[in-house]
Design an enzyme around this catalytic site. Structure first.
Site, PDB file in Angstrom:
ATOM      1  N   ARG A 192      38.139  38.133  40.898  1.00  0.00           N
ATOM      2  CA  ARG A 192      38.388  37.878  39.384  1.00  0.00           C
ATOM      3  C   ARG A 192      39.449  39.735  39.184  1.00  0.00           C
ATOM      4  O   ARG A 192      39.235  40.405  38.876  1.00  0.00           O
ATOM      5  CB  ARG A 192      37.774  37.674  38.074  1.00  0.00           C
ATOM      6  N   GLU A 194      39.063  32.648  26.991  1.00  0.00           N
ATOM      7  CA  GLU A 194      38.265  33.240  25.956  1.00  0.00           C
ATOM      8  C   GLU A 194      38.996  34.185  24.851  1.00  0.00           C
ATOM      9  O   GLU A 194      38.257  35.321  24.254  1.00  0.00           O
ATOM     10  CB  GLU A 194      37.569  34.183  26.734  1.00  0.00           C
ATOM     11  N   ASP A 214      33.126  36.784  24.528  1.00  0.00           N
ATOM     12  CA  ASP A 214      34.218  36.895  24.636  1.00  0.00           C
ATOM     13  C   ASP A 214      35.530  36.398  23.483  1.00  0.00           C
ATOM     14  O   ASP A 214      35.741  36.935  22.916  1.00  0.00           O
ATOM     15  CB  ASP A 214      35.315  36.787  25.925  1.00  0.00           C
ATOM     16  N   ASP A 231      27.162  42.059  30.400  1.00  0.00           N
ATOM     17  CA  ASP A 231      28.737  42.099  30.746  1.00  0.00           C
ATOM     18  C   ASP A 231      29.656  43.382  29.705  1.00  0.00           C
ATOM     19  O   ASP A 231      29.175  42.848  28.182  1.00  0.00           O
ATOM     20  CB  ASP A 231      29.036  41.409  32.102  1.00  0.00           C
TER      21      ASP A 231
END
Length: 733
Positions: free
Chosen positions: A335, A427, A455, A625
């Protein structure tokens, strides 16, 4: 800094590229830097224009909400979004054409891990989590209850062990039932006349579906492993009568090895704290080590030193003596960061920082070429593809930009077109509304879409910041827009032909200590049509894999194909509350948000940890995160803006919760309490800034503040080191 082709490159990055990345890549230094420089010259202005477009749209939406009540003007609101090209028109249906996709992405349903690639130990553990011990996963978690003498304790508990074996045998009975009897009664497994024979005392039986037995290791008469296959996943019955567990088992079974994390996303983004070239080279070096098979991690376990490396493939034989192998490691995706952030590790011809997302694509693709060329002792992609997940893109124009970027990088590196595959993370609300158009822009290379609650909710709040106070955070999970978003993601993936060519993913289970709850709830991701879903640990991957034995996702998707519908209007149902909350309700919500935010920020800013198990206000460990901060900070910003709380109340809450977080971290000798000096605590000030400046942050993202504050903290450490007041220690565990 080193100057090449009009670029200024940080010394650490330049030396890494020259000494480690380019050698063996079939790309010369001259061609690489020339191509990189030209790419930046062409693409950076486009990147900048896309970000400017985000700001323009948000300003228009803010202005609309200032003059209109959404609840009374829903139709006008929808028309307005179309008029400003926020909600894009669609065209003719299409089907994606992506080719050369590995089975782990295209065909095989199963769990997916996401791990910060800057931590070599975690990265190796995740890559090796392709296979996991079911006995260990059951014994060490709450899936097996501790009632009636089955406590975990500090030493092995035979009673608990018996419950583990019972659970595992029941699992075997479900996925590979016998013609007669049960795996719980088996006294011997052996191969006779080219088939698996299961002995139960003085009786023999066979599998009800003999084709589920596909291989073994050892001798026909005394195999050491029996390999079963169900719904495309493998389970290995391990037999060893000399093993402490096998010794007490009537069939000598010591464990069930379960194929677990089919794929893993090695993360350069939300779970990573990389704010400069020094940090980023660690990220890139670890990714290179994964691609050429050289990555290793050395650490202390008790009194001994352990060296961890990547697993080899697993070898078996068929009943007719042919040998075959199964992959020993997850298929690795990487990612990259999104389009927003820039990095000072490269300055362009105008002495400006360049987009970090562009650097990531160039670098991670260059490093993955070592896998394509077979430069290591392991292979990642058998089909010759590189899998790059792109997060936080808004609408189809940004996805088209990523596609152009991938084309340009393929040209620089001498790769065939569409070697670089893309995962599009759904997202952001503008992507949710326009997901079909987004997929259309990358129809020749897309392999992955997914949903992400945190998100996506953060963007939902920020986009509609001025519409009114949003509902409480926990209520978001049951809101109309979220349910429509989750279903629409699957619908769109099915309509565009993703099954058989890529993954439709679902989000993270964030509570690694609550595996019993996960086993009861996360199966819903399969029922919803997701053929992969994120889990927080290798243990969770092993347990979640059992769900994919329970359901064939391909069959679920075939049914859902006939139930798809346009859910756009429901997605646009804003989570605005008309409720009159009590003072207690408000304070409880603020406490929860503030504690979670502070607990994560202090680790990010002052410890360089981007993903870890952070205790919530009830001391339940949650895998957090950066997306966690976006929803928590934006929620408090929204309530502050609409007068649900005051700035004074928020500051008092933050200070009180800082003391709670300090206490939760009191056993960490490297931890610096925030409450000793709120003004001098960089972490505390960062948390305040995330809330009080949240309305002005681009799309509510936390990265600009976190990066700046982390750099500030590193500079403070460096200043202390150079003044020799204390030793410098900025390592990441």
């Amino acid at each position: 800094m080193i100057e090449r082709n009009g670029l200024k490159i940080a010394n650490e990055l330049y030396q890494f590229v020259e000494d480690e990345a380019l050698p063996g890549s079939d790309v010369s230094s001259e061609d690489f830097w020339k191509g990189f420089s030209q790419l930046l010259s062409d693409m950076v202005p486009k990147n900048r224009d896309l970000l400017s477009r985000r700001d323009q749209l948000q300003e228009k939406i803010d202005q609309w909400h200032e003059h209109n009540d959404w609840s009374e003007n829903r139709v006008e609101y929808e028309t307005f979004l179309k008029d400003i090209d926020y909600w894009e028109p669609t065209s003719e249906p299409f089907a994606i054409t992506t080719s050369n996709v590995d089975d782990e992405v295209a065909i095989q349903a199963g769990p997916q891990l996401v791990v910060p690639v800057n931590n070599a130990r975690y990265a190796i553990n995740a890559a090796n989590a392709r296979w996991g011990s079911l006995y260990d996963a059951l014994y060490g978690t709450d899936v097996i209850g501790e009632q009636h003498g089955a406590e975990r304790g500090t030493t092995y508990n035979p009673h608990r062990g018996n419950k583990v074996v019972e659970y595992a045998r029941q699992f075997l009975d479900r996925i590979a039932p016998l013609e007669q009897g049960s795996h719980a009664l088996v006294t011997e497994y052996r191969i006779e006349q080219n088939q698996l024979v299961i002995v139960q005392g003085n009786k023999k039986s066979v599998l009800r579906e003999p084709s589920k037995f596909i291989g073994f290791t050892g001798d026909h008469s005394s195999p050491t492993a029996i390999l079963l296959q169900n719904n495309g996943l493998h389970v290995e019955i391990q037999i060893d009568c000399q093993h402490p567990i096998g010794m007490s088992d009537q069939a000598g079974v010591k464990d069930l090895l379960v194929e677990s994390a089919i794929s893993t996303i090695m993360d350069c983004e939300d779970s990573v704290t990389a704010v400069d070239a020094e940090d980023k080279v660690i990220v890139y070096r670890n990714w290179l080590g994964l691609m050429n098979g050289t990555l290793k991690a050395t650490f202390k376990k008790g009194q001994r030193e352990v060296v961890r490396t990547l697993n080899e493939d697993r070898k078996y034989q068929t009943v007719v003596g042919e040998t075959f192998t199964l992959r020993g490691r997850s298929l690795l995706l990487v990612r990259n960061v999104g389009h927003l952030m820039t990095s000072n590790m490269i300055l362009d011809q105008h002495n400006q920082e360049v987009p970090e997302g562009i650097i990531d694509t160039v670098m991670t693709s260059l490093l993955a070429k070592h896998d394509l060329l077979g430069n290591g002792n392991v292979r990642n992609s058998e089909k010759g593809s590189v899998y790059i997940v792109k997060p936080k893109m808004h609408g189809s124009a940004e996805v088209a930009f990523a596609n152009e970027l991938f084309n340009r990088v393929e040209d620089i590196l001498g790769l065939e077109r569409y070697t670089l595959k893309i995962g599009v993370m759904d997202e952001e609300r503008r992507t949710s509304l326009n997901l079909e158009n987004c997929i259309r822009e990358v129809k020749d290379r897309i392999v992955f879409i997914n949903t992400g609650f945190l998100d996506r909710t953060g963007d939902e709040i920020h986009t509609s910041m001025l519409a009114g106070p949003v509902i409480r955070k926990n209520e978001m999970k049951y809101s109309k827009w979220l349910q429509a978003y989750e279903k629409s993601n699957v619908d769109t993936g099915l309509n565009c032909g993703l099954p058989g060519r890529g993954q439709i993913g679902k989000g993270m289970w964030a509570m690694p200590e609550r595996m019993k709850d996960m086993m009861e709830q996360k199966v819903d991701h399969l029922k919803a049509g997701g053929n992969t879903a994120w889990v927080p640990s290798p243990t969770a991957a092993t347990l979640h894999a059992l769900h994919y034995h329970q359901f064939s996702v391909s069959k679920v998707q075939e049914i859902l194909k006939h139930e798809t519908q346009d859910r756009s209007v429901d997605i646009l149902t804003l989570p605005i509350s008309k409720e009159e909350w009590t003072a207690s309700d408000i304070q409880q919500e603020l406490d929860n948000n503030a504690q979670g935010l502070l607990g994560y920020v202090v680790r990010w800013v002052e410890h360089g940890i981007g993903c870890s198990k952070v205790p919530d206000i009830h001391n339940v460990g949650l895998m957090e995160d950066r997306a966690t901060l976006r929803i928590s900070s934006q929620h408090m910003t929204n309530w502050l803006h609409h007068g649900i709380c005051t700035e004074h109340q928020l500051l008092e809450t933050l200070k009180r919760m800082a003391k709670v977080v300090d206490e939760q971290n009191s056993e960490d000798h490297t931890y610096q309490p925030m409450s000793l000096d709120f003004e001098q605590s960089i972490a505390f000030q960062a948390a305040c800034e995330l809330i009080f400046q949240g309305k002005n942050q681009p799309n509510g993202y936390t990265e600009p503040i976190l990066h700046r504050r982390r750099q500030e903290y590193k500079n403070r450490l460096y200043a202390k080191k150079t003044s020799k007041k204390e030793p410098f220690n900025n390592t990441v565990d």
